[in-house]
Design a protein around this motif. Structure first.
Motif, PDB file in Angstrom:
ATOM      1  N   GLU A 144       0.858  -1.180   0.000  1.00 25.87           N
ATOM      2  CA  GLU A 144       0.000   0.000   0.000  1.00 25.87           C
ATOM      3  C   GLU A 144       0.893   1.228   0.000  1.00 25.87           C
ATOM      4  O   GLU A 144       1.511   1.550   1.013  1.00 25.87           O
ATOM      5  N   GLY A 145       0.969   1.905  -1.137  1.00 19.55           N
ATOM      6  CA  GLY A 145       1.873   3.046  -1.261  1.00 19.55           C
ATOM      7  C   GLY A 145       3.306   2.595  -1.079  1.00 19.55           C
ATOM      8  O   GLY A 145       3.812   1.771  -1.855  1.00 19.55           O
ATOM      9  N   GLU A 146       3.965   3.096  -0.037  1.00 21.24           N
ATOM     10  CA  GLU A 146       5.344   2.699   0.251  1.00 21.24           C
ATOM     11  C   GLU A 146       5.437   1.807   1.493  1.00 21.24           C
ATOM     12  O   GLU A 146       6.525   1.643   2.044  1.00 21.24           O
ATOM     13  N   ASP A 147       4.316   1.251   1.890  1.00 27.43           N
ATOM     14  CA  ASP A 147       4.300   0.309   3.010  1.00 27.43           C
ATOM     15  C   ASP A 147       4.040  -1.101   2.488  1.00 27.43           C
ATOM     16  O   ASP A 147       3.293  -1.284   1.524  1.00 27.43           O
ATOM     17  N   VAL A 148       4.653  -2.081   3.135  1.00 25.01           N
ATOM     18  CA  VAL A 148       4.440  -3.485   2.788  1.00 25.01           C
ATOM     19  C   VAL A 148       3.814  -4.182   3.986  1.00 25.01           C
ATOM     20  O   VAL A 148       4.235  -3.967   5.136  1.00 25.01           O
ATOM     21  N   TYR A 149       2.789  -5.007   3.733  1.00 23.28           N
ATOM     22  CA  TYR A 149       2.115  -5.752   4.792  1.00 23.28           C
ATOM     23  C   TYR A 149       2.219  -7.251   4.515  1.00 23.28           C
ATOM     24  O   TYR A 149       1.989  -7.694   3.380  1.00 23.28           O
ATOM     25  N   VAL A 150       2.551  -7.995   5.550  1.00 17.65           N
ATOM     26  CA  VAL A 150       2.488  -9.460   5.510  1.00 17.65           C
ATOM     27  C   VAL A 150       1.563  -9.879   6.649  1.00 17.65           C
ATOM     28  O   VAL A 150       1.812  -9.522   7.813  1.00 17.65           O
ATOM     29  N   THR A 151       0.485 -10.593   6.346  1.00 19.37           N
ATOM     30  CA  THR A 151      -0.526 -10.880   7.354  1.00 19.37           C
ATOM     31  C   THR A 151      -0.791 -12.380   7.476  1.00 19.37           C
ATOM     32  O   THR A 151      -0.708 -13.131   6.500  1.00 19.37           O
ATOM     33  N   ARG A 152      -1.108 -12.771   8.694  1.00 20.78           N
ATOM     34  CA  ARG A 152      -1.530 -14.146   8.970  1.00 20.78           C
ATOM     35  C   ARG A 152      -2.701 -14.072   9.956  1.00 20.78           C
ATOM     36  O   ARG A 152      -2.583 -13.487  11.026  1.00 20.78           O
ATOM     37  N   TRP A 153      -3.823 -14.676   9.587  1.00 20.49           N
ATOM     38  CA  TRP A 153      -5.033 -14.689  10.404  1.00 20.49           C
ATOM     39  C   TRP A 153      -5.310 -16.134  10.808  1.00 20.49           C
ATOM     40  O   TRP A 153      -5.379 -17.031   9.959  1.00 20.49           O
ATOM     41  N   MET A 154      -5.435 -16.370  12.112  1.00 15.02           N
ATOM     42  CA  MET A 154      -5.618 -17.718  12.650  1.00 15.02           C
ATOM     43  C   MET A 154      -6.917 -17.767  13.449  1.00 15.02           C
ATOM     44  O   MET A 154      -6.919 -17.527  14.666  1.00 15.02           O
ATOM     45  N   PRO A 155      -8.043 -18.053  12.812  1.00 15.45           N
ATOM     46  CA  PRO A 155      -9.332 -18.031  13.505  1.00 15.45           C
ATOM     47  C   PRO A 155      -9.598 -19.305  14.295  1.00 15.45           C
ATOM     48  O   PRO A 155      -9.223 -20.414  13.887  1.00 15.45           O
ATOM     49  N   GLY A 156     -10.253 -19.134  15.455  1.00 13.23           N
ATOM     50  CA  GLY A 156     -10.719 -20.271  16.236  1.00 13.23           C
ATOM     51  C   GLY A 156      -9.647 -21.218  16.709  1.00 13.23           C
ATOM     52  O   GLY A 156      -9.832 -22.439  16.664  1.00 13.23           O
ATOM     53  N   VAL A 157      -8.517 -20.688  17.196  1.00 14.40           N
ATOM     54  CA  VAL A 157      -7.416 -21.537  17.653  1.00 14.40           C
ATOM     55  C   VAL A 157      -7.298 -21.461  19.173  1.00 14.40           C
ATOM     56  O   VAL A 157      -7.878 -20.584  19.824  1.00 14.40           O
ATOM     57  N   ASP A 158      -6.544 -22.378  19.738  1.00 16.63           N
ATOM     58  CA  ASP A 158      -6.210 -22.293  21.158  1.00 16.63           C
ATOM     59  C   ASP A 158      -5.121 -21.248  21.345  1.00 16.63           C
ATOM     60  O   ASP A 158      -4.114 -21.258  20.627  1.00 16.63           O
ATOM     61  N   ALA A 159      -5.315 -20.378  22.315  1.00 17.83           N
ATOM     62  CA  ALA A 159      -4.309 -19.348  22.564  1.00 17.83           C
ATOM     63  C   ALA A 159      -3.070 -19.972  23.206  1.00 17.83           C
ATOM     64  O   ALA A 159      -3.196 -20.810  24.101  1.00 17.83           O
ATOM     65  N   PRO A 160      -1.871 -19.582  22.766  1.00 18.29           N
ATOM     66  CA  PRO A 160      -0.659 -20.046  23.453  1.00 18.29           C
ATOM     67  C   PRO A 160      -0.632 -19.479  24.869  1.00 18.29           C
ATOM     68  O   PRO A 160      -1.362 -18.534  25.185  1.00 18.29           O
ATOM     69  N   PRO A 161       0.192 -20.047  25.760  1.00 14.48           N
ATOM     70  CA  PRO A 161       0.166 -19.670  27.178  1.00 14.48           C
ATOM     71  C   PRO A 161       0.256 -18.168  27.446  1.00 14.48           C
ATOM     72  O   PRO A 161      -0.483 -17.645  28.283  1.00 14.48           O
ATOM     73  N   PHE A 162       1.164 -17.480  26.765  1.00 14.15           N
ATOM     74  CA  PHE A 162       1.311 -16.043  27.045  1.00 14.15           C
ATOM     75  C   PHE A 162       0.030 -15.289  26.753  1.00 14.15           C
ATOM     76  O   PHE A 162      -0.450 -14.489  27.568  1.00 14.15           O
ATOM     77  N   TRP A 163      -0.561 -15.538  25.596  1.00 14.14           N
ATOM     78  CA  TRP A 163      -1.756 -14.787  25.214  1.00 14.14           C
ATOM     79  C   TRP A 163      -2.967 -15.212  26.033  1.00 14.14           C
ATOM     80  O   TRP A 163      -3.847 -14.396  26.329  1.00 14.14           O
ATOM     81  N   ARG A 164      -3.034 -16.473  26.435  1.00 13.65           N
ATOM     82  CA  ARG A 164      -4.133 -16.920  27.298  1.00 13.65           C
ATOM     83  C   ARG A 164      -4.065 -16.198  28.648  1.00 13.65           C
ATOM     84  O   ARG A 164      -5.074 -15.765  29.197  1.00 13.65           O
ATOM     85  N   SER A 165      -2.844 -16.057  29.176  1.00  7.63           N
ATOM     86  CA  SER A 165      -2.668 -15.338  30.439  1.00  7.63           C
ATOM     87  C   SER A 165      -3.022 -13.863  30.290  1.00  7.63           C
ATOM     88  O   SER A 165      -3.659 -13.265  31.163  1.00  7.63           O
ATOM     89  N   ALA A 166      -2.605 -13.254  29.166  1.00  9.74           N
ATOM     90  CA  ALA A 166      -2.907 -11.840  28.944  1.00  9.74           C
ATOM     91  C   ALA A 166      -4.400 -11.601  28.821  1.00  9.74           C
ATOM     92  O   ALA A 166      -4.947 -10.610  29.328  1.00  9.74           O
ATOM     93  N   LEU A 167      -5.102 -12.537  28.167  1.00 11.83           N
ATOM     94  CA  LEU A 167      -6.540 -12.398  27.978  1.00 11.83           C
ATOM     95  C   LEU A 167      -7.301 -12.685  29.263  1.00 11.83           C
ATOM     96  O   LEU A 167      -8.380 -12.134  29.499  1.00 11.83           O
ATOM     97  N   GLY A 168      -6.745 -13.564  30.091  1.00  9.51           N
ATOM     98  CA  GLY A 168      -7.353 -13.856  31.377  1.00  9.51           C
ATOM     99  C   GLY A 168      -8.546 -14.776  31.318  1.00  9.51           C
ATOM    100  O   GLY A 168      -9.383 -14.776  32.238  1.00  9.51           O
ATOM    101  N   LYS A 169      -8.621 -15.601  30.293  1.00  4.62           N
ATOM    102  CA  LYS A 169      -9.751 -16.525  30.179  1.00  4.62           C
ATOM    103  C   LYS A 169      -9.391 -17.655  29.225  1.00  4.62           C
ATOM    104  O   LYS A 169      -8.519 -17.518  28.364  1.00  4.62           O
ATOM    105  N   GLU A 170     -10.112 -18.765  29.384  1.00  3.60           N
ATOM    106  CA  GLU A 170      -9.961 -19.895  28.490  1.00  3.60           C
ATOM    107  C   GLU A 170     -10.861 -19.715  27.275  1.00  3.60           C
ATOM    108  O   GLU A 170     -11.661 -18.785  27.204  1.00  3.60           O
ATOM    109  N   GLY A 171     -10.738 -20.629  26.319  1.00  6.24           N
ATOM    110  CA  GLY A 171     -11.627 -20.621  25.173  1.00  6.24           C
ATOM    111  C   GLY A 171     -10.911 -20.314  23.880  1.00  6.24           C
ATOM    112  O   GLY A 171      -9.781 -19.815  23.861  1.00  6.24           O
ATOM    113  N   ALA A 172     -11.606 -20.652  22.779  1.00 10.62           N
ATOM    114  CA  ALA A 172     -11.029 -20.418  21.453  1.00 10.62           C
ATOM    115  C   ALA A 172     -10.857 -18.927  21.188  1.00 10.62           C
ATOM    116  O   ALA A 172     -11.662 -18.097  21.632  1.00 10.62           O
ATOM    117  N   VAL A 173      -9.818 -18.604  20.444  1.00 14.41           N
ATOM    118  CA  VAL A 173      -9.524 -17.205  20.114  1.00 14.41           C
ATOM    119  C   VAL A 173      -9.247 -17.066  18.626  1.00 14.41           C
ATOM    120  O   VAL A 173      -8.951 -18.044  17.935  1.00 14.41           O
TER     121      VAL A 173
END
Length: 345
Positions: free
Chosen positions: A184-213
């Protein structure tokens, strides 16, 4: 011909790196020194006494000025001579060390190495999470013996972490999610979208709850040599998308690569986050953990640079997974071509 833009802002140091004592650092092939005046503003000079070229960073601070350690020439913060080596000799104000424009923003001290008249602070890369309300930011610095563009290649590559970072953040499951690259213009984007996965330990702790993310990784390259990596998770029921994902917990890996020489650079890295922003201990732990991850990249990249130097008849190959880095290099090359033609940054 150099491999970097000249009329651009580069990070010279963290705001905490530069104090009253001179700090010597080579930026884009230019030996410079940095120090703060009594009013805490930052001075940047070429690190060479205009008399016999001894590094001025070896000299003595006198107020806001520097006295050369060799013959005592006194240089003011604007680079001009204030006292000559011989006592009572008339001051020749044409004797001067080159001075550079500096600016402080996003916790960094920036220096403009090109035409002073083009040094517009509006051209500083928009590393917005470093200064935004509701976010906290901290990080550190590594000196890396490799071409700064190799680090850009690395950061714009969402596939290497499974192997390089196998002992830290790498997960084989990450490779299952598709990757998209766009410009986009002079910026480059590389994206990865991971729907409905189990959160890894760090992100599960940051979110403060269990469940798919829903989990995301979005790498963005900005001229002249910055990469921001937007990462985080949100509960599936929040309805986050790759375009809009402020409903969960979000972090921004902030990277700036300042060329030193053709085969070395200054790497300024950090993490901004929008959760638990008052937890000073968490900030320190994340900085330590991130430093360990990037040390793994450092070892790979320095070995890669040595192999490049040892195999002059071979060239880097680019596959589909390398598109982010390839596109970023193309944008740098086009910007350098415009600069060589005298066009505005």
């Amino acid at each position: 011909m150099s491999t970097w833009l000249t009329n651009a802002w580069y990070v010279a140091g963290w705001d905490s790196d530069i104090d009253s004592a001179p700090l010597a650092r080579t930026i884009c092939g230019v030996p410079m020194l940095f120090y703060r005046k009594l009013d805490r503003s930052v001075v940047a000079l070429r690190d060479a006494c205009p008399h016999r070229l001894l590094p001025l960073s070896m000299g003595f601070k006198e107020g806001d000025s520097l006295r050369c350690k060799y013959h005592g020439l006194l240089i003011g913060p604007d680079g001009a001579a204030l006292e000559m080596p011989l006592k009572d000799a008339p001051v020749n104000r044409r004797v001067c060390a080159e001075a550079y424009v500096t600016h402080e923003r996003h916790r960094f001290v920036w220096v403009w190495i090109g035409d002073r008249d083009k040094a517009d602070p509006a051209l500083i890369p928009d590393l917005w999470p470093c200064s935004a309300e509701g976010w906290v930011f901290d990080g550190d610095y590594y000196h890396i013996a490799c071409d700064y563009r190799l680090m850009i290649d690395n950061l714009m590559d969402l596939t290497h972490e499974t192997y390089v970072h196998v002992g830290s953040i790498g997960q084989p499951e990450i490779l299952e999610a598709p990757i998209a690259t766009r410009v986009e213009g002079e910026d480059v984007y590389v994206t990865r979208w991971m729907p409905g996965v189990d959160a890894p330990p760090f992100w599960r702790s940051a979110l403060g709850k269990e469940g798919a993310v829903d989990r995301w990784q979005v790498c963005r390259f900005l001229l002249p040599s910055a990469v921001m990596i937007d990462v985080g998770v949100a509960p599936v029921e929040a309805g986050a998308t790759i375009e809009e994902h402020d409903s969960g917990v979000r972090g921004m890996v902030v990277d700036f690569m300042t060329p030193e020489t053709e085969n070395s650079h200054h790497y300024f890295w950090g993490m901004a986050r929008n959760f638990d922003i008052d937890d000073v201990g968490l900030t320190a732990r994340m900085k330590r953990q991130q430093g360990g991850v990037f040390a793994e990249d450092l070892a790979i990249l320095e070995a890669q640079q040595k192999s490049i130097d040892d195999n002059p008849g071979l060239r880097l190959m680019a596959y589909e997974i390398d598109e982010g880095g390839v596109r970023s290099r193309q944008i740098i090359t086009r910007a350098m071509k415009r600069e060589s033609e005298g066009l505005v940054p």
